[in-house]
Motif scaffolding. Structure first.
Motif, short mmCIF file in Angstrom:
data_model
loop_
_atom_site.label_atom_id
_atom_site.label_comp_id
_atom_site.label_asym_id
_atom_site.label_seq_id
_atom_site.Cartn_x
_atom_site.Cartn_y
_atom_site.Cartn_z
N LEU A 1 -57.52 98.87 -3.07
CA LEU A 1 -58.59 98.28 -2.27
C LEU A 1 -58.88 99.01 -1.02
N ALA A 2 -57.64 99.42 -0.44
CA ALA A 2 -57.65 100.09 0.94
C ALA A 2 -57.98 101.56 0.94
N ASP A 3 -57.83 102.24 -0.21
CA ASP A 3 -58.11 103.54 -0.45
C ASP A 3 -59.41 103.92 -0.88
N ALA B 1 -68.70 101.62 14.47
CA ALA B 1 -69.49 101.84 13.46
C ALA B 1 -69.22 103.15 12.82
N CYS B 2 -68.87 103.44 11.53
CA CYS B 2 -68.79 104.65 10.90
C CYS B 2 -69.91 105.22 10.18
N LEU B 3 -70.65 104.40 9.59
CA LEU B 3 -71.98 104.86 9.24
C LEU B 3 -73.00 103.79 9.65
N GLY C 1 -72.17 117.80 6.26
CA GLY C 1 -71.86 117.15 7.47
C GLY C 1 -70.52 117.61 7.71
N PRO C 2 -70.01 117.51 9.23
CA PRO C 2 -68.90 118.05 9.34
C PRO C 2 -67.84 116.97 9.02
N SER C 3 -66.40 117.42 9.08
CA SER C 3 -65.47 116.72 8.52
C SER C 3 -65.33 115.40 9.42
N GLY C 4 -65.21 114.44 8.99
CA GLY C 4 -65.27 113.18 9.55
C GLY C 4 -66.43 112.55 9.95
N SER C 5 -67.59 113.08 9.35
CA SER C 5 -68.71 112.42 9.58
C SER C 5 -69.16 111.06 8.65
N GLY C 6 -68.52 110.95 7.68
CA GLY C 6 -68.34 109.73 6.98
C GLY C 6 -69.38 110.18 5.44
N LYS C 7 -68.88 111.27 4.97
CA LYS C 7 -69.63 111.55 3.89
C LYS C 7 -68.97 110.70 2.63
N SER C 8 -67.64 110.90 2.59
CA SER C 8 -66.70 110.33 1.67
C SER C 8 -67.02 108.55 1.74
N THR C 9 -67.24 108.12 3.19
CA THR C 9 -67.28 106.62 3.30
C THR C 9 -68.61 106.37 2.64
N LEU C 10 -69.59 107.17 2.91
CA LEU C 10 -70.84 107.03 1.98
C LEU C 10 -70.87 106.85 0.64
N ASP D 1 -67.87 114.99 -4.70
CA ASP D 1 -67.23 114.96 -3.12
C ASP D 1 -66.42 116.32 -3.00
N GLU D 2 -67.18 117.38 -2.50
CA GLU D 2 -66.57 118.78 -2.30
C GLU D 2 -65.68 119.21 -3.38
N PRO D 3 -66.25 119.40 -4.72
CA PRO D 3 -65.29 119.74 -5.73
C PRO D 3 -65.20 121.05 -5.84
N SER E 1 -70.85 118.22 0.73
CA SER E 1 -69.91 119.53 1.20
C SER E 1 -70.30 119.55 2.74
N HIS E 2 -69.03 120.13 3.22
CA HIS E 2 -69.43 120.48 4.63
C HIS E 2 -69.83 121.97 4.76
N ASP E 3 -69.90 122.69 3.68
CA ASP E 3 -70.25 124.02 3.72
C ASP E 3 -71.57 124.24 3.14
N1 LIG Z 1 -59.49 104.15 4.64
C1 LIG Z 1 -59.83 104.38 5.82
N2 LIG Z 1 -59.26 103.48 6.70
C2 LIG Z 1 -59.81 103.60 8.24
N3 LIG Z 1 -60.82 104.56 8.42
C3 LIG Z 1 -61.17 105.47 7.53
C4 LIG Z 1 -60.64 105.29 6.25
N4 LIG Z 1 -61.31 106.42 5.46
C5 LIG Z 1 -61.88 107.05 6.37
N5 LIG Z 1 -61.89 106.75 7.66
C6 LIG Z 1 -62.60 106.92 8.85
O1 LIG Z 1 -63.84 107.08 8.66
C7 LIG Z 1 -64.48 108.49 9.13
C8 LIG Z 1 -65.22 108.94 8.14
O2 LIG Z 1 -64.30 109.50 7.02
P1 LIG Z 1 -64.74 110.05 5.76
O3 LIG Z 1 -63.64 110.36 5.04
O4 LIG Z 1 -66.06 109.55 5.21
O5 LIG Z 1 -65.09 111.62 6.31
P2 LIG Z 1 -66.00 112.96 5.49
O6 LIG Z 1 -67.15 113.24 6.11
O7 LIG Z 1 -65.63 112.64 4.32
O8 LIG Z 1 -65.04 114.06 6.04
P3 LIG Z 1 -64.15 115.28 5.13
O9 LIG Z 1 -65.18 116.29 5.11
O10 LIG Z 1 -63.03 115.64 6.10
O11 LIG Z 1 -63.60 114.62 3.93
C9 LIG Z 1 -63.31 109.02 9.72
O12 LIG Z 1 -63.46 108.86 11.25
C10 LIG Z 1 -62.17 108.56 9.11
O13 LIG Z 1 -61.10 108.40 10.02
#
Ligand SMILES: Nc1ncnc2c1ncn2[C@@H]1O[C@H](COP(=O)(O)OP(=O)(O)OP(=O)(O)O)[C@@H](O)[C@H]1O
Ligand SMILES: [Mg+2]
Lengths: 420, 235
Positions: free
Chosen positions: A412-414, B19-21, B38-47, B174-176, B207-209
């Protein structure tokens, strides 16, 4: 669901070395637990069957446990004896079918000597009403004849016709010998797994005869009565140590017990052997229960090891769990996947443990039978053991929930992108 | 029909954090090939986690193939993901103790819809998996090797086959390609978009590229649509 279990099995197979070792430790601990339980059961059973068919054991007043200890197990010494007259009174009671007087106090190389009548070989039963059987020879007939229990004969290497001398008192060393009146081995009993195996049987008259020229535990100085003249004396015993009584009807047992306990000529005690043996087992059974508790703990240690191994693998498997999540696995699937592993290993371990135990007890049974007189029956599993295994499985089920829950929380967390 | 439709979406990782997104609007139409960067940490994977129904937004609406994810139970979202989305990650996409074929078929184990669609062409599941692997240049002799013996590029192509089997409406990557060298990156990208076209799938490529964006229908810069980032810079 079925696929998840298959997946759990494949995943476990992938880590077969570590899991195999934990499985082995569980198998061994389960085998130990069941083995201890089985020996305990058999020991208790054979203990409870040290005497059977005897309705009452009668002796001078003491505690029931004490009376059983010397009358049946020939351990310790009676503080008081019963007069021969009293014995005759008891034997003449209408309710009494048979009675065996026994007289203790002497020994032979640490094996207790029991003075009794030839009735002993007819009426004394053990186990499930099994009579005594002779492997060689027959009951004593002559004054200085002796019949040996199986272990006494084997341990001391005696055969029919051998001459033995008795020692005055119990114990092994520093005892005065009745060297002037040697006995001849005329019979050897078959093994029973009871105290009979360790006993040297002679007639009551013989006990009287060897003590003719004794008084108060020592030889009377200056008086020596040779063996060949002993028969000329009145050898009717003056005292006996205890009496085993068989009744015509079991219904009379409490009436007879009351009669004995209220006997006016001297203070007596009558106990029901079954009840007294149970009481005695409460005392000696403590050790066995402690052993069982220890082996239970060994199983707990095995299960802890298993859970630790699974929990340790969890971190390496975060990636795998995320992949499963991405293809649609629900958090509870992940939970099941991890819980199933612990349960699966315990199940296999338990089965393996049972097989190990069955195989080893089948191999060791003849050895145990001949050395300890314990008959290990070649059973696979008993109801009591099933109960123990049920507890093991229940505990492992509960314990297995821990890694399952850990994986659940983790997934759930990951989400889909674990940070490792 | 829109494949993804987002309105006023707000997400944070925990109640305390910022807020992350914070995305006012985003729409992806069926069949589009989107390049999200978007750059690393911009929230792509979160989206992507939100789109997959693994994460839940705090506010706003998020619709996937006209299903309102915010109104669905987590089990229903898991089901939706299994049925309609093929995922592809950066690396370590395969389950080490399963064979190549079983890894591909994993998608069909958790979704009967994907299973039915995979055999709709008249192939068996295995034949379909093999067909995809052939298309993705995984030679037949590789298919019987343990997946741990495959190169990273080969592993990514096996993972692509898993994402594509049973023709899901959406393929999310996601960045495959980030673990591949430049030459293989473009080759893999070509292969992936070609297969998405064949399968009729919408492709969401992250991708970030930016150099990889050639050949996509549309580019979306996450920093441009994510107000959470502009606020952060302003602050
Ligand atoms: N499981 C988590 N718990 C808490 N914070 C998280 C978690 N996953 C990501 N974050 C935070 O959310 C923000 C966005 O992370 P995310 O992984 O979505 O970025 P990204 O754009 O995919 O980066 P990258 O290009 O490095 O993969 C980051 O600031 C990160 O620290
Ligand atoms: Mg990312």
């Amino acid at each position: 669901m079925k696929y998840l279990l298959a997946l759990a099995a494949r995943s476990a197979w992938n880590r077969k070395l570590t899991l195999g070792l934990t499985l082995m430790s569980i198998a061994l601990s389960v085998a130990l637990l069941l083995g201890v339980e089985r020996v305990r059961q058999d020991a208790q059973e054979s203990f409870a069957q040290s005497v059977s068919g005897t309705d009452l054991v009668v002796g001078a007043r003491t505690s029931p446990v004490q009376l059983m200890l010397y009358a049946v197990f020939h351990i310790g010494e009676a503080t008081n004896n019963i007069h021969w007259k009293t014995y005759q009174d008891l034997a003449a009671q209408p309710a009494v079918a048979w009675s065996i007087p026994i007289s203790l106090g002497d020994s032979h190389h640490g094996f207790p000597v029991l003075g009794t009548t030839p009735d002993y070989f007819e009426h004394f039963h053990y186990g499930e009403a099994q009579p005594l059987a002779f492997t060689q020879g027959q009951p004593f007939a002559g004054l200085f004849d002796a019949v040996l229990g199986a272990e006494a004969a084997e341990h001391l290497g005696y055969k029919l016709g051998d001459r033995i001398t008795l020692s005055h008192g119990m114990g092994d060393i520093g005892l005065a010998e009745h060297a002037d009146k040697p006995f001849t081995v005329v019979g050897i009993l078959a093994r029973t797994g009871t105290p009979v195996d360790r006993t040297v049987h002679v007639s009551l008259e013989a006990i009287e005869a060897i003590h003719l020229d004794w008084q108060g535990g020592a030889k009377i100085p200056g008086i020596t009565i040779p063996a060949e003249y002993a028969g000329k004396f009145n050898l009717t015993p003056r005292e006996v140590t205890a009496v085993l009584v068989g009744l015509k009807s079991r219904a009379a047992v409490f009436r007879m017990q009351r009669y004995v306990n209220d006997y006016s000529m001297e203070p007596l005690l009558a106990v029901l052997p079954g009840v007294a043996l149970d009481q005695l087992w409460q005392v000696v059974g403590v050790a066995e229960r402690a052993l069982l508790a220890v082996s239970g703990m060994v199983v707990a240690v095995g299960l802890c090891g298993l859970i630790a191994v699974i929990l340790a693998s969890l971190n390496e498997r975060r990636r795998e769990l995320a992949i499963l999540r991405s293809v649609g696995a629900r958090p509870r699937d992940v939970f099941l996947l991890l819980s199933a592993e612990g349960l699966f290993i315990t199940l296999c371990g338990t089965l393996l443990g049972m097989i190990l135990l069955t195989a080893s007890s089948a191999m060791l049974a003849p050895f145990i039978q001949s050395h300890y007189g314990l008959l290990i029956e070649p059973k696979f599993i008993s109801a009591d053991e099933l109960g123990l295994l049920g507890i093991v499985m229940g505990v492992s089920l509960l314990a297995s929930l821990a890694p399952g829950y850990g994986a659940y929380r983790l997934s759930l967390a990951d989400g889909l992108t674990p940070r490792i | 029909m829109s494949v993804v439709k987002i309105e006023n979406l707000l997400f944070r990782w925990s109640a305390q954090s910022r807020a992350c997104l914070d995305i006012p609007a985003l729409e992806v139409r069926a069949g589009e090939h989107i390049f999200l960067y978007g750059p690393s940490g911009s929230g792509k994977s979160t989206l992507l986690g939100l789109l997959g129904g693994v994460l839940v937004p705090e506010q706003g609406t998020l619709a996937l193939l006209d299903h309102q994810l915010t109104a669905m139970s987590s089990a229903a979202r898991d089901r939706l993901r299994a049925d309609h989305i093929g995922f592809l990650f950066q690396q370590f996409n395969l389950i080490p103790y399963l064979s190549v074929l079983d890894n591909v078929l994993l998608s069909c184990r958790f979704s009967s819809r994907r299973r039915e669609r995979a055999i709709a062409s008249g192939n068996t599941l295995h034949e379909e998996a093999q067909r995809l692997l052939d298309h993705l240049d995984i030679a037949a002799e590789l298919q019987h090797r343990p997946v741990t013996q495959l190169s990273v590029g080969q592993q990514q192509r096996v993972a692509a086959a898993r994402a594509l089997i049973g023709r899901p409406e959406i393929v999310i990557a996601d960045e495959p390609t980030s673990a591949l060298d430049a030459e293989r990156q473009t080759a893999f990208l070509d292969l992936l978009s070609r297969e998405c076209i064949t399968a009729g799938a919408t492709l969401l490529f992250v991708s970030h590229d930016r150099r990889l964006s050639a050949g996509f229908d549309r580019e979306i810069a996450l920093p441009a649509i994510n107000r959470a980032l502009t606020e952060k810079e302003a602050a």
